[in-house]
Every structure is written in structure tokens, then in C-alpha cells.
Write a protein that holds these residues in place. Structure first.
Motif, PDB file in Angstrom:
ATOM      1  N   SER A   1     -78.838 -13.224  19.149  1.00  0.00           N
ATOM      2  CA  SER A   1     -79.968 -12.743  19.948  1.00  0.00           C
ATOM      3  C   SER A   1     -79.823 -13.153  21.416  1.00  0.00           C
ATOM      4  O   SER A   1     -80.150 -12.377  22.315  1.00  0.00           O
ATOM      5  CB  SER A   1     -81.296 -13.240  19.370  1.00  0.00           C
ATOM      6  N   ILE A   2     -79.314 -14.343  21.665  1.00  0.00           N
ATOM      7  CA  ILE A   2     -79.113 -14.769  23.048  1.00  0.00           C
ATOM      8  C   ILE A   2     -78.001 -13.960  23.699  1.00  0.00           C
ATOM      9  O   ILE A   2     -78.101 -13.558  24.855  1.00  0.00           O
ATOM     10  CB  ILE A   2     -78.834 -16.284  23.118  1.00  0.00           C
ATOM     11  N   LYS A   3     -76.952 -13.699  22.961  1.00  0.00           N
ATOM     12  CA  LYS A   3     -75.848 -12.891  23.491  1.00  0.00           C
ATOM     13  C   LYS A   3     -76.335 -11.472  23.831  1.00  0.00           C
ATOM     14  O   LYS A   3     -75.995 -10.918  24.870  1.00  0.00           O
ATOM     15  CB  LYS A   3     -74.711 -12.851  22.481  1.00  0.00           C
ATOM     16  N   LYS A   4     -77.159 -10.917  22.943  1.00  0.00           N
ATOM     17  CA  LYS A   4     -77.701  -9.570  23.166  1.00  0.00           C
ATOM     18  C   LYS A   4     -78.639  -9.560  24.375  1.00  0.00           C
ATOM     19  O   LYS A   4     -78.574  -8.656  25.201  1.00  0.00           O
ATOM     20  CB  LYS A   4     -78.443  -9.110  21.913  1.00  0.00           C
ATOM     21  N   ALA A   5     -79.493 -10.569  24.495  1.00  0.00           N
ATOM     22  CA  ALA A   5     -80.406 -10.644  25.637  1.00  0.00           C
ATOM     23  C   ALA A   5     -79.634 -10.839  26.939  1.00  0.00           C
ATOM     24  O   ALA A   5     -79.989 -10.252  27.972  1.00  0.00           O
ATOM     25  CB  ALA A   5     -81.405 -11.775  25.433  1.00  0.00           C
TER      26      ALA A   5
ATOM     27  N   SER B   1     -77.072 -19.804  28.801  1.00  0.00           N
ATOM     28  CA  SER B   1     -78.421 -19.568  28.263  1.00  0.00           C
ATOM     29  C   SER B   1     -78.597 -20.260  26.926  1.00  0.00           C
ATOM     30  O   SER B   1     -79.641 -20.871  26.670  1.00  0.00           O
ATOM     31  CB  SER B   1     -78.683 -18.068  28.109  1.00  0.00           C
ATOM     32  N   LEU B   2     -77.603 -20.168  26.070  1.00  0.00           N
ATOM     33  CA  LEU B   2     -77.682 -20.834  24.767  1.00  0.00           C
ATOM     34  C   LEU B   2     -77.742 -22.341  24.954  1.00  0.00           C
ATOM     35  O   LEU B   2     -78.567 -23.014  24.333  1.00  0.00           O
ATOM     36  CB  LEU B   2     -76.488 -20.464  23.884  1.00  0.00           C
ATOM     37  N   TYR B   3     -76.909 -22.874  25.817  1.00  0.00           N
ATOM     38  CA  TYR B   3     -76.900 -24.314  26.066  1.00  0.00           C
ATOM     39  C   TYR B   3     -78.259 -24.769  26.597  1.00  0.00           C
ATOM     40  O   TYR B   3     -78.810 -25.768  26.144  1.00  0.00           O
ATOM     41  CB  TYR B   3     -75.801 -24.655  27.067  1.00  0.00           C
ATOM     42  N   ASN B   4     -78.796 -24.025  27.550  1.00  0.00           N
ATOM     43  CA  ASN B   4     -80.081 -24.375  28.133  1.00  0.00           C
ATOM     44  C   ASN B   4     -81.198 -24.306  27.085  1.00  0.00           C
ATOM     45  O   ASN B   4     -82.074 -25.164  27.053  1.00  0.00           O
ATOM     46  CB  ASN B   4     -80.396 -23.457  29.311  1.00  0.00           C
ATOM     47  N   LEU B   5     -81.146 -23.322  26.218  1.00  0.00           N
ATOM     48  CA  LEU B   5     -82.167 -23.202  25.177  1.00  0.00           C
ATOM     49  C   LEU B   5     -82.061 -24.327  24.166  1.00  0.00           C
ATOM     50  O   LEU B   5     -83.052 -24.983  23.839  1.00  0.00           O
ATOM     51  CB  LEU B   5     -82.049 -21.857  24.454  1.00  0.00           C
TER      52      LEU B   5
ATOM     53  N   ILE C   1     -75.099 -26.559  52.548  1.00  0.00           N
ATOM     54  CA  ILE C   1     -73.992 -26.217  51.658  1.00  0.00           C
ATOM     55  C   ILE C   1     -74.184 -24.780  51.207  1.00  0.00           C
ATOM     56  O   ILE C   1     -75.264 -24.423  50.731  1.00  0.00           O
ATOM     57  CB  ILE C   1     -73.969 -27.131  50.426  1.00  0.00           C
ATOM     58  N   THR C   2     -73.150 -23.965  51.345  1.00  0.00           N
ATOM     59  CA  THR C   2     -73.203 -22.586  50.881  1.00  0.00           C
ATOM     60  C   THR C   2     -72.060 -22.363  49.905  1.00  0.00           C
ATOM     61  O   THR C   2     -70.912 -22.662  50.213  1.00  0.00           O
ATOM     62  CB  THR C   2     -73.095 -21.599  52.056  1.00  0.00           C
ATOM     63  N   ILE C   3     -72.411 -21.856  48.746  1.00  0.00           N
ATOM     64  CA  ILE C   3     -71.394 -21.498  47.747  1.00  0.00           C
ATOM     65  C   ILE C   3     -71.624 -20.056  47.328  1.00  0.00           C
ATOM     66  O   ILE C   3     -72.742 -19.545  47.401  1.00  0.00           O
ATOM     67  CB  ILE C   3     -71.437 -22.428  46.512  1.00  0.00           C
ATOM     68  N   THR C   4     -70.557 -19.402  46.918  1.00  0.00           N
ATOM     69  CA  THR C   4     -70.639 -18.038  46.412  1.00  0.00           C
ATOM     70  C   THR C   4     -70.012 -18.020  45.038  1.00  0.00           C
ATOM     71  O   THR C   4     -68.937 -18.587  44.834  1.00  0.00           O
ATOM     72  CB  THR C   4     -69.899 -17.060  47.345  1.00  0.00           C
ATOM     73  N   GLN C   5     -70.692 -17.377  44.109  1.00  0.00           N
ATOM     74  CA  GLN C   5     -70.148 -17.315  42.752  1.00  0.00           C
ATOM     75  C   GLN C   5     -70.478 -15.991  42.093  1.00  0.00           C
ATOM     76  O   GLN C   5     -71.391 -15.281  42.492  1.00  0.00           O
ATOM     77  CB  GLN C   5     -70.656 -18.470  41.899  1.00  0.00           C
ATOM     78  N   THR C   6     -69.705 -15.688  41.061  1.00  0.00           N
ATOM     79  CA  THR C   6     -69.935 -14.529  40.205  1.00  0.00           C
ATOM     80  C   THR C   6     -69.933 -15.021  38.770  1.00  0.00           C
ATOM     81  O   THR C   6     -68.992 -15.691  38.341  1.00  0.00           O
ATOM     82  CB  THR C   6     -68.820 -13.480  40.394  1.00  0.00           C
ATOM     83  N   LEU C   7     -70.991 -14.726  38.050  1.00  0.00           N
ATOM     84  CA  LEU C   7     -71.065 -15.090  36.638  1.00  0.00           C
ATOM     85  C   LEU C   7     -70.671 -13.897  35.785  1.00  0.00           C
ATOM     86  O   LEU C   7     -71.036 -12.759  36.086  1.00  0.00           O
ATOM     87  CB  LEU C   7     -72.488 -15.511  36.248  1.00  0.00           C
ATOM     88  N   LYS C   8     -69.928 -14.162  34.735  1.00  0.00           N
ATOM     89  CA  LYS C   8     -69.588 -13.126  33.762  1.00  0.00           C
ATOM     90  C   LYS C   8     -70.651 -13.129  32.674  1.00  0.00           C
ATOM     91  O   LYS C   8     -71.393 -14.094  32.506  1.00  0.00           O
ATOM     92  CB  LYS C   8     -68.219 -13.408  33.160  1.00  0.00           C
ATOM     93  N   GLN C   9     -70.674 -12.071  31.912  1.00  0.00           N
ATOM     94  CA  GLN C   9     -71.665 -11.938  30.845  1.00  0.00           C
ATOM     95  C   GLN C   9     -71.528 -13.057  29.812  1.00  0.00           C
ATOM     96  O   GLN C   9     -72.522 -13.617  29.367  1.00  0.00           O
ATOM     97  CB  GLN C   9     -71.502 -10.574  30.176  1.00  0.00           C
ATOM     98  N   ASP C  10     -70.307 -13.417  29.448  1.00  0.00           N
ATOM     99  CA  ASP C  10     -70.101 -14.498  28.478  1.00  0.00           C
ATOM    100  C   ASP C  10     -70.572 -15.846  29.022  1.00  0.00           C
ATOM    101  O   ASP C  10     -71.142 -16.647  28.289  1.00  0.00           O
ATOM    102  CB  ASP C  10     -68.625 -14.593  28.072  1.00  0.00           C
ATOM    103  N   ASP C  11     -70.328 -16.092  30.315  1.00  0.00           N
ATOM    104  CA  ASP C  11     -70.802 -17.332  30.928  1.00  0.00           C
ATOM    105  C   ASP C  11     -72.322 -17.407  30.892  1.00  0.00           C
ATOM    106  O   ASP C  11     -72.901 -18.458  30.624  1.00  0.00           O
ATOM    107  CB  ASP C  11     -70.327 -17.446  32.381  1.00  0.00           C
TER     108      ASP C  11
ATOM    109  N   PHE D   1     -77.650  -8.772  31.982  1.00  0.00           N
ATOM    110  CA  PHE D   1     -76.491  -8.572  32.844  1.00  0.00           C
ATOM    111  C   PHE D   1     -76.342  -7.105  33.227  1.00  0.00           C
ATOM    112  O   PHE D   1     -76.079  -6.776  34.382  1.00  0.00           O
ATOM    113  CB  PHE D   1     -75.232  -9.073  32.146  1.00  0.00           C
ATOM    114  N   GLU D   2     -76.515  -6.208  32.246  1.00  0.00           N
ATOM    115  CA  GLU D   2     -76.375  -4.776  32.527  1.00  0.00           C
ATOM    116  C   GLU D   2     -77.508  -4.272  33.413  1.00  0.00           C
ATOM    117  O   GLU D   2     -77.298  -3.423  34.265  1.00  0.00           O
ATOM    118  CB  GLU D   2     -76.330  -3.991  31.220  1.00  0.00           C
ATOM    119  N   LYS D   3     -78.694  -4.785  33.199  1.00  0.00           N
ATOM    120  CA  LYS D   3     -79.861  -4.325  33.955  1.00  0.00           C
ATOM    121  C   LYS D   3     -79.839  -4.840  35.393  1.00  0.00           C
ATOM    122  O   LYS D   3     -80.207  -4.127  36.315  1.00  0.00           O
ATOM    123  CB  LYS D   3     -81.137  -4.784  33.259  1.00  0.00           C
ATOM    124  N   ASN D   4     -79.424  -6.075  35.587  1.00  0.00           N
ATOM    125  CA  ASN D   4     -79.477  -6.700  36.903  1.00  0.00           C
ATOM    126  C   ASN D   4     -78.177  -7.406  37.256  1.00  0.00           C
ATOM    127  O   ASN D   4     -78.178  -8.592  37.571  1.00  0.00           O
ATOM    128  CB  ASN D   4     -80.630  -7.716  36.952  1.00  0.00           C
ATOM    129  N   ALA D   5     -77.073  -6.696  37.226  1.00  0.00           N
ATOM    130  CA  ALA D   5     -75.776  -7.301  37.537  1.00  0.00           C
ATOM    131  C   ALA D   5     -75.750  -7.861  38.952  1.00  0.00           C
ATOM    132  O   ALA D   5     -75.022  -8.814  39.234  1.00  0.00           O
ATOM    133  CB  ALA D   5     -74.661  -6.276  37.350  1.00  0.00           C
TER     134      ALA D   5
END
Length: 176
Positions: free
Chosen positions: A80-84, A19-23, A4-14, A89-93
Motif C-alpha cells: 500500500s505504501i509503494k502504491k501510494a 515513506s515506509l521507514y518514516n511510517l 546551505i543550498t542543495i539540489t536533489q532528485t528522488l526516485k519513486q523507490d526512494d 510520484f506520478e501526480k506530482n513529479a
């Protein structure tokens, strides 16, 4: 089973929401204990059921401190999670834009603009499914986020079949 191959793009808000949900969900017992202890302390301070301490009445300062603490903790956590997430995202888009994920019965592979990583299932920590995401934990503190809204239902079913087949090798937690 097929690959199975999928392609996706995550936005910064996603990324921030996942990340918040996982934490919060991943660490919920610890966070609940801390938050519960704070709430219990506030209740005991203000109700003082046994009149065991305090020679003075509750002051508005005491109330203010507890209210600020109870409101501020979730807000600071979210900020803090939003900032991280923004920083990551900016460092490794490239890790979030147009990434292809390939799932086989033997391995998991992700490929992007100028990177390619491959893992055997037994080298991963765990896989967790939520209503909105799949989290593929590469280690205890690092997870790849797959947005289910970008994966069609047939592919999701096929992915779950592969995840179920590797359940003997790693911990898999899927929605029934």
C-alpha cells in the motif's frame, strides 16, 4: 553560519522506502502493539498453556489464518505504501525532481520547477535524521525527504549545525 543550498532528485523507490521507514519508525509503538497482540493471540491459541478453553484440537485452518495474518500484514503495508508513493510520484513529479533546498539560520526554503515554499523554523513540526535521510516534518503527517547520499558530508555537517541552532524552536532528532 552560512546558507546551505542543495539540489536533489528522488526516485519513486526512494520515496517508497523513506515513506515506509518514516511510517514504521514514526508510528512504531502503535504498530508494535498491534503486531504484538496478534502474535500473543497466536501463541495463546496454539500453546494453550492453561488448557482453559478449546474442546477441540488446533486445526490446520487456525494455523493457516494466523500465519497468513502475520505474513500478510507487513506485505500489505509495504504494497500500500509503494502504491501510494507511485501515485504521489506520478501526480506530482515536480515535487521530487531537481528540487533545491536552502537552509538558513532563520528559515527553510524549497524551490522546484514551478513552485517555491518557505517556512520559518518555528512553523515546522520537527526534524529527524536517520542513516539515509533527513525528514523535515512540515506537519505531524507530512515530511520533506532529503536523501543523504545526494548531500556531501560538509553540507551535512553544516545542515546539522543549523538544525542544532534551531533546536530551541522545534524538536530536532539527529544522529550523534
Amino acid at each position: 553560519m552560512t546558507d546551505i543550498t542543495i539540489t536533489q532528485t528522488l526516485k519513486q523507490d526512494d520515496l517508497a522506502k523513506a515513506s515506509l521507514y518514516n511510517l514504521v519508525i514514526g508510528r512504531s509503538p502503535v504498530l508494535l502493539i498491534i503486531y504484538g497482540a496478534l502474535a500473543l493471540s497466536a501463541i495463546i491459541t496454539f500453546v494453550n498453556p492453561f488448557n482453559a478453553y478449546r474442546e477441540r484440537d488446533n486445526t490446520s485452518y487456525d494455523i493457516f489464518v494466523y500465519v497468513i495474518a502475520i505474513i500478510a500484514i507487513p506485505l500489505l503495508l509495504w504494497r500500500s505504501i509503494k502504491k501510494a508513493s507511485k501515485k504521489a510520484f506520478e501526480k506530482n513529479a515536480r515535487f521530487y525532481n531537481n528540487v533545491s533546498y536552502t537552509f538558513t539560520p532563520n528559515s527553510y526554503k524549497s524551490e522546484g520547477e514551478d513552485f517555491s515554499t518557505s517556512y520559518k523554523w518555528e512553523d515546522l513540526y520537527k526534524i529527524k535524521e536517520t542513516k539515509k535521510w533527513f525528514f523535515i516534518h512540515i506537519s505531524k503527517n507530512q515530511a520533506v525527504i532529503l536523501d543523504k547520499s545526494q548531500i556531501d558530508l560538509l553540507q551535512q555537517t553544516e545542515m546539522k549545525n543549523i538544525f542544532n541552532s534551531v533546536q530551541s524552536k522545534i524538536k530536532v532528532s539527529l544522529i550523534k
